[in-house]
Design a protein around this motif. Structure first.
Motif, PDB file in Angstrom:
ATOM      1  N   ASP A  23      27.160  42.840  38.197  1.00 41.39           N
ATOM      2  CA  ASP A  23      27.329  41.490  38.744  1.00 41.39           C
ATOM      3  C   ASP A  23      26.522  40.469  37.952  1.00 41.39           C
ATOM      4  OD1 ASP A  23      25.000  42.702  39.677  1.00 41.39           O
ATOM      5  OD2 ASP A  23      25.205  41.976  41.738  1.00 41.39           O
ATOM      6  N   ASP A  25      29.598  36.988  42.920  1.00 40.14           N
ATOM      7  CA  ASP A  25      29.619  37.512  44.286  1.00 40.14           C
ATOM      8  C   ASP A  25      30.701  38.551  44.513  1.00 40.14           C
ATOM      9  OD1 ASP A  25      27.478  35.926  44.961  1.00 40.14           O
ATOM     10  OD2 ASP A  25      28.699  34.305  45.810  1.00 40.14           O
ATOM     11  N   GLU A  26      31.896  38.313  44.002  1.00 39.44           N
ATOM     12  CA  GLU A  26      33.003  39.249  44.204  1.00 39.44           C
ATOM     13  C   GLU A  26      32.644  40.640  43.690  1.00 39.44           C
ATOM     14  OE1 GLU A  26      37.705  39.859  42.894  1.00 39.44           O
ATOM     15  OE2 GLU A  26      36.400  38.504  41.751  1.00 39.44           O
ATOM     16  N   SER A  28      29.474  41.761  43.201  1.00 39.79           N
ATOM     17  CA  SER A  28      28.358  42.269  44.008  1.00 39.79           C
ATOM     18  C   SER A  28      28.863  42.973  45.259  1.00 39.79           C
ATOM     19  CB  SER A  28      27.421  41.122  44.406  1.00 39.79           C
ATOM     20  OG  SER A  28      26.856  40.487  43.294  1.00 39.79           O
ATOM     21  N   VAL A  29      29.892  42.416  45.882  1.00 42.51           N
ATOM     22  CA  VAL A  29      30.442  42.996  47.106  1.00 42.51           C
ATOM     23  C   VAL A  29      31.068  44.355  46.822  1.00 42.51           C
ATOM     24  CG1 VAL A  29      32.254  42.740  48.848  1.00 42.51           C
ATOM     25  CG2 VAL A  29      30.782  40.799  48.285  1.00 42.51           C
ATOM     26  N   ALA A  80      28.289  46.894  46.297  1.00 47.08           N
ATOM     27  CA  ALA A  80      27.636  47.222  47.564  1.00 47.08           C
ATOM     28  C   ALA A  80      28.510  48.136  48.412  1.00 47.08           C
ATOM     29  CB  ALA A  80      27.317  45.934  48.331  1.00 47.08           C
ATOM     30  N   ASN A  81      29.805  47.904  48.397  1.00 48.31           N
ATOM     31  CA  ASN A  81      30.705  48.745  49.188  1.00 48.31           C
ATOM     32  C   ASN A  81      30.758  50.173  48.658  1.00 48.31           C
ATOM     33  OD1 ASN A  81      31.338  46.651  50.921  1.00 48.31           O
ATOM     34  ND2 ASN A  81      33.195  46.060  49.820  1.00 48.31           N
TER      35      ASN A  81
END
Length: 667
Positions: A147, A432-433, A435-436, A439-440
Motif C-alpha cells: 500500500d 486505501d483500497e 490497505s483494505v 488487511a482482509n
C-alpha cells in the motif's frame, strides 16, 4: 492528462473574470534552461494571468508534446487567436511563431520508469525495515508494504504524465504466509491496483511450476487448494482475476513449440514514441528451481537473447530499449552508488548491443545505481532496488522525438518510507483500497499464522561460519532426519538441507504479542521455510556422498560457498575450500573425513539419505541426488520442523555448528 495549451475560451474568461490583476514584467520567453529563447514581445497582463504563463513550454507547466511540430502548430494556433482578439499585434504574433519554430520544445519527451524487483510477495510492510547510514536512513527505518509502495508510485506518477511501472522478477515466490497461503494471489491482485504493467519472470516465478505461473497470468482458481480464490472475502473479483500486467520471458523457451513461455517484450507508446521492455530471468534458473516444475522449458543466455531481439525491434521502428533482467550483481555502499560492482551483471552488460539504453536488474537483493560499459565501451545505466518493496527506482528517460531513441537517463533509488522519516515535506500516503485488501487477507491468515508450534531457547540464525555451516541449518537438517529416521518413514541416517531454502532466522523475541518468550508461531516457521517442499529418502553409496559434497564447489556454483549443504547431527566431514579464494571446479572434501556417528563412511556401502524434493531432482546443480535409488516420499518440510519443535517441549537450542570443519590442509 495535462492540457497542452490553454483554450482560447478559457483565456477570454480570465480576461473578464474577477478584479485581480497579475503583475507581468519582462518579455515572453520560449523553452527553458540553456535552450530558452527570449523575444521582444512584452509579457502582457491578461486578466489575472500573464501571457508568458499561458504558453505551455516548460516541464513545470506540464509541456507534453509528441514532437516539435505539434508544439509549433499549437503555438501558432494560440498566437493567431490572440492576434484576432487584439491581445497581440501581427508582428508580435509572427515573432512568437518564429521563436517557437527555433525552440527545442517538443524535440524531447520525458518518460518516467518506476521500477522495483524481488518483491517476493511482501504485501504487508508492518515488520519490514531498511537501514543505510551512508544514505541518511537510520537503523531499522520502517519501509515497504504494497500500500505504501503504491502510494509512492502514485506520487511519482503525479509529476510525470508519461510513465510506466515495471518489475525485474521474483514478484512472487518465497513469500510471507499472508500471500503464500493463497498462492500469491494477494500479490497479483494488489499489484494490479498499484498499476504494474510489465514483470520479467524471475526464478521464483517458477517455484510452483509453469502451469501455476500461467494461472497467475490468466486467472482462475487453484485446482486443489481451497485457500485459492478468496475474492468474496477480501473484496476482489471471484474467481481469481489473474494479472492485468504482462509477464515477460524472452529467454524462456518451450522446447516443444519453440516459442517463448510469455512474450519476449512489451511495448508502451508515449504520444507516438515507443519504448520496448525486454524481460527475462537468469540463464541459471534451472539450477535453482525444482526441475520438475520447468520440464520442457529451456533457459537461454541473457545477452544473446537481447541482442537477437534488437533487429526485430528496429524493423518495427523501435529504437528505445529497456531490459528488465532478473540477474544482478553486488555493489556495497550507498543505495545510489556503484562501489566495487561485481557479479554476473557486469559481464552481461559488457556483451550487450549498443541499442540497449537501460538495464533494470534484480536477483541479488542489492540496491545500486550504476553505469557499466556495454559491448562498444559506452556506459549505460544499470539499477536495482534491493528487495521486498522497501525501495523503488525512479528513472527519467529523455526521448528524442525525431529519432525515437533515448538520449539521457537519470535514476534514483527511493525509500518506501512508512514513517515519512525522509519524506516529511511530501509524505507518502498508503493507497486505501490496497490497505483494505491486505488487511482482509491478514485476517484470513491470522489464526494459522499465530498458532504456536513450539519454542526456542535463543536466536537461531542462518548465518554460516567459515566452514559454511549455520545454527539454523543444523536444526532444520535434524528435524528432517527425525521425520525420516524411523524404518517405516524411510530409515534415513543422514539428512541434507540447501541453504537457499532457509529464508529467515528464528528469533527468540519473535513477532507475536508475547515477545521475549521464545515461542515459535507457524507464521514464523513458514517464513523460514516457505516453499512447501516434501521430504524424499534415497539410497546413496559412500562414494556418492563424497561426490555430492564436492559438488558444492563445482564449476557454476557460488565462489563464496553460497550453496553449502547443511547436514544432520552425527554426520561430519572436513574440507579445504576457502570462500572467494579457492577456485571452483576442484575437489575439496578431505578423503577419509566423512564420518557417521564417529565411524568412517565406507565408499562401497549404502546409506539412506534424506533431502527435500527440490534437491531430490537435482536442484542447485546437485546432480548426484538424481543417482539415488529406492526412493520414498516423506512429510512436507515445514511439518517436519513443527513435529521436531513439538518433540522438544523444553525449547530447541541453536545448532552447534561443529559438523563441518574447514581445515588448512587434509591430513
Amino acid at each position: 492528462m495535462i492540457p497542452i495549451l490553454k483554450p482560447l475560451a478559457a483565456l477570454i474568461g480570465l480576461a473578464l473574470a474577477g478584479t485581480a490583476t497579475a503583475n507581468c514584467t519582462g518579455n515572453i520567453t520560449i523553452g527553458e534552461d540553456s535552450s530558452q529563447i527570449s523575444t521582444a514581445v512584452a509579457n502582457k497582463t491578461v486578466g489575472a494571468t500573464c501571457l508568458n504563463n499561458l504558453i505551455i513550454d516548460t516541464e513545470a507547466e506540464g509541456a507534453n508534446y509528441r514532437n516539435h511540430g505539434e508544439f509549433v502548430a499549437r503555438l501558432s494556433k494560440q498566437v493567431t487567436g490572440w492576434a484576432r482578439q487584439g491581445i497581440l499585434r501581427s508582428k508580435e504574433a509572427a515573432e512568437l511563431r518564429a521563436a517557437g519554430a527555433r525552440s527545442e520544445v517538443g524535440k524531447t519527451l520525458k518518460v518516467r520508469v518506476i521500477a522495483f524487483n524481488d518483491f517476493h510477495g511482501n504485501i504487508d510492510g508492518a515488520d519490514l525495515n531498511f537501514t543505510s547510514p551512508v544514505d541518511g536512513i537510520p537503523p531499522r527505518t520502517p519501509a515497504g508494504g504494497v500500500d505504501y509502495l503504491a502510494g509512492l508510485v502514485k506520487q511519482l506518477k503525479a509529476s510525470a504524465p508519461n510513465n510506466v511501472v515495471v518489475s525485474a522478477g521474483d514478484l512472487i515466490g518465497a513469500s510471507p504466509l499472508d500471500s503464500a497461503l493463497f498462492h500469491d494471489e494477494p500479490t497479483i491482485e494488489t499489484m494490479n491496483r498499484l498499476g504494474l504493467e510489465f514483470n520479467a519472470v524471475g526464478n521464483h516465478e517458477f517455484d510452483e511450476g509453469r502451469e501455476e505461473l500461467l494461472r497467475m497470468q490468466n486467472g482462475g482458481c487453484h485446482p486443489t487448494d481451497a485457500n485459492s480464490c478468496q475474492g468474496n472475502s477480501v473484496g476482489t473479483p471471484y474467481p481469481f482475476e489473474g494479472a492485468r500486467f504482462d509477464f515477460l520471458a524472452a529467454n524462456v523457451m518451450d522446447t516443444a513449440s519453440g516459442k517463448t513461455l510469455f512474450p519476449a517484450y512489451g511495448v508502451k507508446n508515449f504520444k507516438g514514441n515507443r519504448v520496448a521492455f525486454i524481460g527475462m530471468t537468469l540463464k541459471g534458473t534451472p539450477s535453482i528451481v525444482t526441475p520438475a516444475g520447468i520440464s520442457g522449458l529451456a533457459f537461454k543466455d541473457e545477452a544473446d537473447t537481447v541482442n537477437q531481439l534488437i533487429g526485430k525491434l528496429k524493423r518495427h521502428g523501435i529504437n528505445a530499449v529497456v531490459v528488465l533482467l532478473h540477474e544482478g550483481g553486488l555493489a556495497p555502499g550507498s543505495i545510489n552508488g556503484c562501489a566495487g560492482v561485481s557479479g554476473p551483471i557486469v559481464d552481461i552488460v559488457k556483451r550487450l548491443d549498443d541499442a540497449v539504453d537501460l538495464i533494470i536488474s534484480g536477483h541479488t537483493h542489492q540496491a545500486y545505481n550504476c553505469t557499466l560499459p556495454n559491448s562498444t565501451g559506452r556506459t549505460i545505466p544499470v539499477t536495482s532496488a534491493g528487495a521486498f518493496g522497501r525501495l523503488l527506482t525512479s528513472i527519467d528517460l529523455i526521448l528524442d522525438t525525431r529519432t525515437k531513441d533515448i538520449v539521457a537517463v537519470s535514476a534514483m533509488n527511493k525509500l518506501v518510507d512508512r514513517d515519512n522519516v525522509l519524506h516529511a515535506a511530501d509524505p507518502i500516503k498508503p493507497v486505501d483500497e490496497i490497505s483494505v485488501i491486505v488487511a482482509n487477507y491478514q485476517a484470513l491468515a491470522e489464526p494459522i499464522a499465530n498458532r504456536v508450534i513450539g519454542s526456542i531457547t535463543a536466536n537461531i540464525t542462518a548465518v554460516r561460519n567459515a566452514a559454511g555451516e549455520s545454527a539454523l541449518g543444523d536444526v532444520i537438517a535434524d528435524s528432517q532426519l527425525a521425520a525420516t529416521a524411523p524404518p517405516d518413514k524411510g530409515g534415513a541416517a543422514i539428512a541434507f538441507m540447501n541453504t537457499g531454502g532457509i529464508r529467515a532466522d528464528l528469533t527468540y523475541a519473535g513477532s507475536t504479542a508475547d515477545e521475549g518468550d521464545g515461542n515459535v508461531t507457524y507464521g514464523e516457521a513458514f517464513t523460514v521455510q516457505p516453499f512447501g517442499n516434501s521430504l524424499t529418502i534415497k539410497t546413496l553409496t559412500g562414494q556418492q556422498l563424497y561426490d555430492l559434497l564436492n559438488q558444492q564447489w563445482a564449476a557454476g556454483q557460488y565462489a563464496d560457498g553460497g550453496r553449502t549443504l547443511q547436514i544432520s547431527n552425527g554426520f561430519t566431514y572436513q574440507h579445504t575450500f576457502v570462500p572467494k579464494v579457492s577456485p571452483l571446479g576442484a575437489n575439496y572434501v578431505c578423503d577419509g573425513s566423512l564420518k557417521l556417528n564417529g565411524v568412517a563412511i565406507d565408499k562401497s556401502a549404502s546409506y539412506r539419505v534424506t533431502m527435500n524434493s527440490f534437491l531430490a531432482s537435482g536442484g542447485d546443480n546437485y546432480s548426484v541426488f538424481n543417482l539415488g535409488t529406492n526412493q520414498l516420499g516423506g512429510d512436507v518440510d515445514l511439518d517436519a520442523l513443527e513435529a521436531y519443535l513439538h518433540a522438544n517441549p523444553g525449547g530447541i537450542t541453536p545448532g552447534s555448528q561443529d559438523r563441518i570443519r574447514n581445515v588448512a590442509a587434509c591430513n
